[in-house]
Design a protein around this motif. Structure first.
Motif, mmCIF file in Angstrom:
data_model
loop_
_atom_site.group_PDB
_atom_site.id
_atom_site.type_symbol
_atom_site.label_atom_id
_atom_site.label_comp_id
_atom_site.label_asym_id
_atom_site.label_seq_id
_atom_site.Cartn_x
_atom_site.Cartn_y
_atom_site.Cartn_z
ATOM 1 N N PHE A 457 0.574 -1.094 -0.242
ATOM 2 C CA PHE A 457 0.084 -0.217 -0.657
ATOM 3 C C PHE A 457 0.928 1.337 -0.258
ATOM 4 O O PHE A 457 0.161 2.356 -0.417
ATOM 5 N N ILE A 486 -7.274 -3.964 -2.276
ATOM 6 C CA ILE A 486 -6.302 -4.324 -1.107
ATOM 7 C C ILE A 486 -7.052 -5.401 0.116
ATOM 8 O O ILE A 486 -7.999 -5.727 0.188
ATOM 9 N N PRO A 489 -6.400 -5.191 4.240
ATOM 10 C CA PRO A 489 -5.255 -2.872 4.484
ATOM 11 C C PRO A 489 -6.238 -2.834 5.962
ATOM 12 O O PRO A 489 -6.674 -3.651 6.857
ATOM 13 N N CYS A 517 -11.767 -4.261 -0.460
ATOM 14 C CA CYS A 517 -10.689 -4.926 0.511
ATOM 15 C C CYS A 517 -11.523 -5.768 1.194
ATOM 16 O O CYS A 517 -12.355 -5.881 0.991
#
Length: 707
Positions: A457, A486, A489, A517
């Motif tokens: 990230f 992601i 995260p 995510c």
């Protein structure tokens, strides 16, 4: 013994009935010129009586004399002419040398000689000194031996003629082989006609022993092992002896003379190890060589450096393909198979068939051989045959406990027509939470799609900042949509993305950011690289616009809006086709040799089908039971490309994404590693971008640093 007169410039004073003149030693030694001669008392023995010998003219050369005449002195000019001068300086001085020295000086200045260090030079007589390369010696004291060598007794300097009779025999053998025009062995790395150039090079530049060394190498590669041995025998004393023995051991190994190869390898190791190893270590190493525990492979490259003995690698290519010992350990086989796969990458097209034939003959079927056969079939357009080989290669590798070399790891994930049982815990983003930005009613100019985990990230803040910067002056209502996936995260990362998304909408900028995510069943580098394709179907449902998939460690150049306009206007697709020619034919590599760093999908109406195919490929090919899933993203991209895009090559407009100008900037564009690229501010300074957005630039900077 009469003495001739050597001029300061290295010529010899000679005469006939009509003239005095200067001649090279060869002219005087062969009788084409008569030297002016003095006796031991410096009285003129042969020559015109009009000249008078004057002694004691040089303090640093006590034996030097001048030749006076009528108040002047005879002057030797560098262009080999004579004059009279009033002074008696260097050019007017001559050094009397015994006539029996003339044959040696003629030999030294008429051909090249090699010293015991392997240095080759032709002698030059300059300033009453014999110059041989970097060596300067007095011309006195050379003695000739019956074998043609010369010994300078004053400095104990030994010389031998170069090239000599051994070189002549080697060249004669090479020329004879060239005339026959064929060998009994399949050739891989070189072809017989290449001998002509190398032999001519040896003949044209005889002062370069390296040319003969590479002739030996070439002979080895085309299967002329006796000729190679003759070349290497001739090089005794002309090169590092350990390297010469190493090369000879490879010649023997290539000729399948195992006993000779082992003996020569042990000698090379013993000699090469003296500088770094003690006697016990050398004795232990020799024992391992004779017991077949250590092979040539153990002394190549980094392994050789670890063992303290490494050799010149010019001949190493001849070892692959090479015969494995029946007693080879699993470790030895693994190292060999890795070398086999690596060597295939550099195999000339003309040698591919012979490469496969030789490996099959020497070692039979293996996972690496079937893999290489797959590559060969693939490059020949024989897809079904290639896939059969890849299936077999994967099975053999798993059964026998071997792994493919890193760039061949795609063999685990390459899907063929052979069905695979479902993965119990397949990769999936079905449970991920989506955070969609509020979008304008118009479609995006382009949708950028990337994925990563919480660690990578760190590249997101700079990627987003560079996109905002690049599109700041784009003409409205154009906007650019960045969609991220992601894996797991942190709360802070999610909060940051939400804040950025809201601020972009609030300030009505030309960028929107959405993201999804959640967890992955197998969180690793291979699965993270697949996120962009796993989330692509959901994106295709919402947007009917071109898509650019990219690595997360990328930045957007300032020219991006214009580059996108050109891309959309002139191209239907864009891929990193580094292994393809401009007609769409793959000419090297493997099916998954297909760069996934940046790809452009310009046919918006076909995107849902392609997106789903990429997604489905990933969840089918990624398997926990695979030794590794590295390259699975490239396998997916290549598989979908060959199914949906390649058949229409002639009707599509294809952008080679490695061509300039770069659509996005990646680390390799600026010759940086990932860490340096992440810290680089050459594209964008984040602070003013995030300050203008109302986001704490210190937070963006902190999230953009490695954990």
């Amino acid at each position: 013994m009469p003495r001739f007169l050597l001029s300061w410039h290295g010529t010899i004073l000679c005469h006939d009935t009509t003239r005095l003149f200067l001649a090279l030693p060869a002219m005087a030694a062969t009788g084409f010129a008569r030297p002016v001669l003095l006796d031991e008392a410096n009285d003129l023995v042969e020559g015109p009586s009009s000249i008078t010998v004057v002694s004691g003219v040089a303090h640093d050369f006590p034996d030097a004399i001048g030749l006076g005449s009528g108040g002047g002195f005879l002057t030797a000019i560098p262009d080999e002419t004579l004059r009279l001068s009033e002074a008696c300086d260097r050019w007017e001085q001559f050094l009397p040398l015994s006539l029996d020295m003339l044959p040696a000086l003629n030999a030294l200045t008429s051909r090249s000689w090699m010293d015991r260090e392997g240095h080759v030079a032709r002698g030059r007589l300059v300033e009453f000194t014999l110059v041989l390369g970097e060596m300067r010696v007095t011309p006195y004291g050379f003695e000739a031996a019956p074998d043609g060598t010369l010994h300078h007794t004053i400095t104990n300097y030994f010389l031998r003629p170069w090239p000599d009779e051994k070189v002549a025999r080697a060249l004669s053998a090479g020329l004879a082989a060239l005339q026959i025009g064929k060998t009994d062995r399949e050739t891989i790395w070189a072809q017989l006609p290449e001998l002509a150039r190398q032999i001519t090079l040896v003949l044209a530049e005889p002062d370069q022993p390296g040319h003969l060394y590479y002739l030996a190498r070439l002979c080895t590669l085309v299967g002329l092992f006796a000729e190679a041995d003759l070349c290497l025998e001739a090089l005794a004393g002309a090169m590092n002896e350990a390297d010469r023995l190493w090369a000879r051991s490879i010649v023997a190994k290539s000729a399948e003379d195992e006993e000779a190869a082992i003996l020569l390898l042990s000698k090379a190791f013993t000699l090469g190890g003296r500088a770094t190893l003690d006697d016990a270590a050398i004795e232990h190493g020799v024992a391992r060589i004779f017991s077949r525990d250590d092979t040539h492979r153990d002394f190549m490259g980094i392994l050789g450096k670890i063992r303290g003995v490494s050799f010149n690698d010019a001949f190493d290519l001849a070892l692959v393909p090479g015969k494995l010992s029946p007693h080879a350990s699993h470790e030895t086989k693994a190292a060999y198979y890795e070398a086999l796969e690596a060597s295939w990458c550099t195999c000339p097209q003309a040698g591919r068939s012979a490469f496969i034939t030789r490996e099959a003959r020497l070692n039979g079927v293996s996972h690496s051989l079937r893999l290489i056969q797959g590559h060969d079939s693939w490059l020949n357009g024989e897809v079904a045959e290639a896939n059969a080989h890849y299936d077999a290669a994967r099975i053999l590798a798993v059964q026998n406990g071997f792994e493919f070399m890193h760039f061949n790891c795609g063999a685990y994930s390459w899907l063929t027509d052979t069905p695979r049982p479902p993965e119990p815990y397949a990769l999936s983003v079905a449970s991920w939470r989506w955070h969609w930005a509020s979008l304008p009613e118009t479609s995006p100019e382009i949708c950028l799609v990337a994925g990563c985990d919480a660690t990578y990230f760190r590249f997101v803040p700079k990627l987003l900042a560079s996109l905002i910067q690049a599109t700041a002056n784009a003409e409205p209502p154009a906007f650019f949509h960045l969609v991220l996936g992601i894996a797991d995260p942190s709360d802070e990362q999610v909060t940051f993305l939400k804040a950025c998304s809201a601020a972009l909408v609030e300030k009505n900028l030309n960028v929107r950011i959405s993201f999804a995510c959640g967890p992955l069943s197998y969180p690793d580098g291979a699965s993270f690289s697949c996120i962009r394709y796993l989330i692509l179907p959901e994106i295709a449902k919402r947007h009917a616009c071109p898509v650019l998939t990219l690595d997360i460690d990328a930045m957007i150049p300032r020219e991006f809006p214009g580059l996108v306009s050109t891309l959309k206007a002139n191209y239907d697709y864009g891929f990193r086709l580094y292994a393809f020619d401009r007609e769409g034919r793959q000419f090297f590599g493997e099916p998954w040799g297909f760069g996934a760093g940046v790809s452009y999908f310009g046919e918006a109406d076909r995107l849902p089908q392609i997106a789903q195919a990429l997604h489905d490929y990933i969840i089918t090919a990624y398997r926990a039971s695979n030794t590794t899933n590295w390259c699975v993203d490239q396998c997916a991209l290549s598989g979908v490309y060959h199914r949906y895009i390649a058949p229409r090559w002639n009707t599509l407009r294809m952008r080679f994404m490695d061509d300039d100008p770069a659509i996005i900037v990646m680390p390799h564009h600026v010759s940086m590693d990932k860490q340096a690229f992440g810290a680089w501010n050459g594209i964008v300074d984040m602070a003013p971008v995030y300050s203008a957005l109302g986001i704490d630039p210190e937070l963006a900077g902190r999230l953009g640093k490695p954990a």
